[in-house]
Design a protein around this motif. Structure first.
Motif, PDB file in Angstrom:
ATOM      1  N   HIS A   1      25.940  43.841  49.119  1.00 36.03           N
ATOM      2  CA  HIS A   1      25.257  43.699  47.815  1.00 36.03           C
ATOM      3  C   HIS A   1      26.138  42.984  46.943  1.00 36.03           C
ATOM      4  N   ALA A   2      25.667  42.332  46.114  1.00 37.56           N
ATOM      5  CA  ALA A   2      26.393  41.214  45.341  1.00 37.56           C
ATOM      6  C   ALA A   2      27.183  41.715  44.135  1.00 37.56           C
ATOM      7  N   GLU A   3      26.704  42.811  44.001  1.00 37.09           N
ATOM      8  CA  GLU A   3      27.684  43.427  42.591  1.00 37.09           C
ATOM      9  C   GLU A   3      29.236  44.050  43.233  1.00 37.09           C
ATOM     10  N   ASP A   4      29.011  44.303  44.443  1.00 33.85           N
ATOM     11  CA  ASP A   4      30.375  44.590  44.850  1.00 33.85           C
ATOM     12  C   ASP A   4      31.381  43.293  44.851  1.00 33.85           C
ATOM     13  N   ARG A   5      30.628  42.306  45.068  1.00 34.87           N
ATOM     14  CA  ARG A   5      31.541  41.081  45.290  1.00 34.87           C
ATOM     15  C   ARG A   5      31.899  40.836  43.755  1.00 34.87           C
ATOM     16  N   VAL A   6      31.049  40.777  42.814  1.00 34.71           N
ATOM     17  CA  VAL A   6      31.350  40.552  41.578  1.00 34.71           C
ATOM     18  C   VAL A   6      32.548  41.699  41.087  1.00 34.71           C
ATOM     19  N   THR A   7      32.407  42.791  41.401  1.00 32.64           N
ATOM     20  CA  THR A   7      33.354  43.882  40.872  1.00 32.64           C
ATOM     21  C   THR A   7      34.862  43.443  41.565  1.00 32.64           C
ATOM     22  N   ALA A   8      34.782  42.963  42.678  1.00 29.98           N
ATOM     23  CA  ALA A   8      35.887  42.760  43.620  1.00 29.98           C
ATOM     24  C   ALA A   8      36.834  41.345  42.776  1.00 29.98           C
ATOM     25  N   LEU A   9      35.798  40.538  42.308  1.00 29.99           N
ATOM     26  CA  LEU A   9      36.536  39.297  41.736  1.00 29.99           C
ATOM     27  C   LEU A   9      36.892  39.626  40.182  1.00 29.99           C
ATOM     28  N   GLY A  10      36.235  40.663  39.810  1.00 26.37           N
ATOM     29  CA  GLY A  10      36.726  40.954  38.444  1.00 26.37           C
ATOM     30  C   GLY A  10      37.940  41.615  38.428  1.00 26.37           C
ATOM     31  N   LEU A  11      38.186  42.620  39.317  1.00 31.13           N
ATOM     32  CA  LEU A  11      39.429  43.405  39.470  1.00 31.13           C
ATOM     33  C   LEU A  11      40.525  42.252  39.744  1.00 31.13           C
ATOM     34  N   LEU A  12      40.362  41.286  40.651  1.00 34.70           N
ATOM     35  CA  LEU A  12      41.483  40.395  40.833  1.00 34.70           C
ATOM     36  C   LEU A  12      41.909  39.616  39.827  1.00 34.70           C
ATOM     37  N   GLU A  13      40.853  39.060  38.997  1.00 35.95           N
ATOM     38  CA  GLU A  13      40.992  38.491  37.672  1.00 35.95           C
ATOM     39  C   GLU A  13      41.723  39.155  36.828  1.00 35.95           C
ATOM     40  N   ASP A  14      41.483  40.529  36.605  1.00 36.66           N
ATOM     41  CA  ASP A  14      42.295  41.558  36.055  1.00 36.66           C
ATOM     42  C   ASP A  14      43.686  41.634  36.470  1.00 36.66           C
ATOM     43  N   LEU A  15      43.901  41.913  37.612  1.00 36.58           N
ATOM     44  CA  LEU A  15      45.398  41.828  38.239  1.00 36.58           C
ATOM     45  C   LEU A  15      46.297  40.830  37.967  1.00 36.58           C
ATOM     46  N   ALA A  16      45.865  39.524  37.963  1.00 38.50           N
ATOM     47  CA  ALA A  16      46.145  38.328  37.578  1.00 38.50           C
ATOM     48  C   ALA A  16      46.501  38.209  36.226  1.00 38.50           C
ATOM     49  N   GLY A  17      45.749  38.466  35.457  1.00 38.07           N
ATOM     50  CA  GLY A  17      45.797  38.400  34.014  1.00 38.07           C
ATOM     51  C   GLY A  17      46.786  39.416  33.302  1.00 38.07           C
ATOM     52  N   ARG A  18      46.872  40.779  33.868  1.00 45.12           N
ATOM     53  CA  ARG A  18      47.677  41.974  33.301  1.00 45.12           C
ATOM     54  C   ARG A  18      49.106  41.900  34.039  1.00 45.12           C
ATOM     55  N   PHE A  19      48.968  41.405  35.247  1.00 44.12           N
ATOM     56  CA  PHE A  19      50.425  41.515  35.817  1.00 44.12           C
ATOM     57  C   PHE A  19      50.877  40.285  36.654  1.00 44.12           C
ATOM     58  N   PRO A  20      51.060  39.360  35.880  1.00 46.43           N
ATOM     59  CA  PRO A  20      51.385  38.126  36.527  1.00 46.43           C
ATOM     60  C   PRO A  20      52.575  37.979  37.219  1.00 46.43           C
ATOM     61  N   SER A  21      53.610  38.925  36.954  1.00 45.00           N
ATOM     62  CA  SER A  21      54.617  38.866  37.649  1.00 45.00           C
ATOM     63  C   SER A  21      54.472  39.817  39.083  1.00 45.00           C
ATOM     64  N   SER A  22      53.495  40.388  39.378  1.00 42.39           N
ATOM     65  CA  SER A  22      53.290  41.164  40.582  1.00 42.39           C
ATOM     66  C   SER A  22      53.407  40.466  41.853  1.00 42.39           C
ATOM     67  N   SER A  23      54.111  41.341  42.914  1.00 43.29           N
ATOM     68  CA  SER A  23      54.217  40.610  44.348  1.00 43.29           C
ATOM     69  C   SER A  23      52.686  40.332  44.808  1.00 43.29           C
ATOM     70  N   LEU A  24      51.738  40.818  44.377  1.00 43.05           N
ATOM     71  CA  LEU A  24      50.442  40.895  44.885  1.00 43.05           C
ATOM     72  C   LEU A  24      49.723  39.557  44.445  1.00 43.05           C
ATOM     73  N   ILE A  25      50.237  38.761  43.468  1.00 41.77           N
ATOM     74  CA  ILE A  25      49.681  37.676  42.798  1.00 41.77           C
ATOM     75  C   ILE A  25      49.364  36.571  44.060  1.00 41.77           C
ATOM     76  N   LYS A  26      50.404  36.418  44.805  1.00 45.91           N
ATOM     77  CA  LYS A  26      50.046  35.314  45.886  1.00 45.91           C
ATOM     78  C   LYS A  26      49.019  35.460  46.830  1.00 45.91           C
ATOM     79  N   GLN A  27      48.494  36.651  46.937  1.00 45.36           N
ATOM     80  CA  GLN A  27      47.539  37.112  47.821  1.00 45.36           C
ATOM     81  C   GLN A  27      46.249  36.885  47.318  1.00 45.36           C
ATOM     82  N   ILE A  28      46.019  36.850  45.881  1.00 43.77           N
ATOM     83  CA  ILE A  28      44.693  36.756  45.269  1.00 43.77           C
ATOM     84  C   ILE A  28      44.008  35.163  45.718  1.00 43.77           C
TER      85      ILE A  28
END
Length: 201
Positions: free
Chosen positions: A102-129
């Protein structure tokens, strides 16, 4: 004397506040661990879903949990678990996309990854995005989404960057519907898709 009274009052206030502060600091950890346990159960259900069984119940609960991860990151923005919550939500939503398509789940995943990168730029998870985003974007460019709902199939998949085939269940004018291809029958659909899009996917 006054300084003694003041010091005693401060000490009493600290003693009274200590349990409250401890509860506030331990609550995010407890909620996050509970969410991880729910996710583990859902992933097991998803992996063991019998052929032909309806995935609706599992998918609905996955989406609720993904929303809970996102809510957690908003409720506890300073918690050390907030970036992890966004990552877990994104990966769970991506897993649902790969499993159910379902395409909406892909859109949700991308949105959360974008949110993670924007709100937590120093997170150790950034390099995995980046590799995850690349993989999800590649899926959209290669995929052809077939569905009978204009709103939930054609519109959602189009926003996700996918090519779409609208299966019309009634004689509806196809012109201007927004789908790349509109059909009124599923008979012979596979070769029609291959001819129209030049792909066997």
């Amino acid at each position: 004397m006054r300084s003694f009274v003041r010091a005693a009052a401060v000490a009493l206030a600290c003693a009274l506040l200590a349990p409250v502060l401890y509860a506030q600091s331990s609550q995010p950890e407890r909620l996050y661990k509970e969410a991880l346990e729910r996710e583990s159960t859902l992933r097991l259900e998803m992996d063991t879903l019998r052929a032909g069984a309806s995935p609706v119940s599992v998918l609905e609960r996955i989406r609720v949990l993904v929303g809970s991860y996102e809510d957690f990151s908003r409720l506890f923005p300073s918690s050390g678990y907030s970036d992890n919550a966004l990552w877990q939500g994104a990966m769970l939503s991506a897993a649902a996309f790969w499993e159910f398509g379902h395409a909406e789940d892909r859109v949700t995943a991308l949105g959360l990854l974008e949110d993670l990168a924007g709100r937590f730029p120093s997170s150790s998870l950034i390099k995995q995005i980046p590799p995850e985003v690349k993989r999800l974007n590649a899926a959209a460019s290669d995929a052809v989404h077939v569905g009978d709902s204009h709103r939930f199939d054609v519109e959602t998949a189009s926003r996700a960057g996918m090519r779409t085939v609208w299966f019309m269940r009634s004689d509806v004018e196809a012109a201007g519907n927004g789908a790349n291809l509109a059909v009124s029958s599923l008979v012979g659909l596979a070769p029609l898709i291959m001819d129209h899009f030049g792909t066997d996917r």
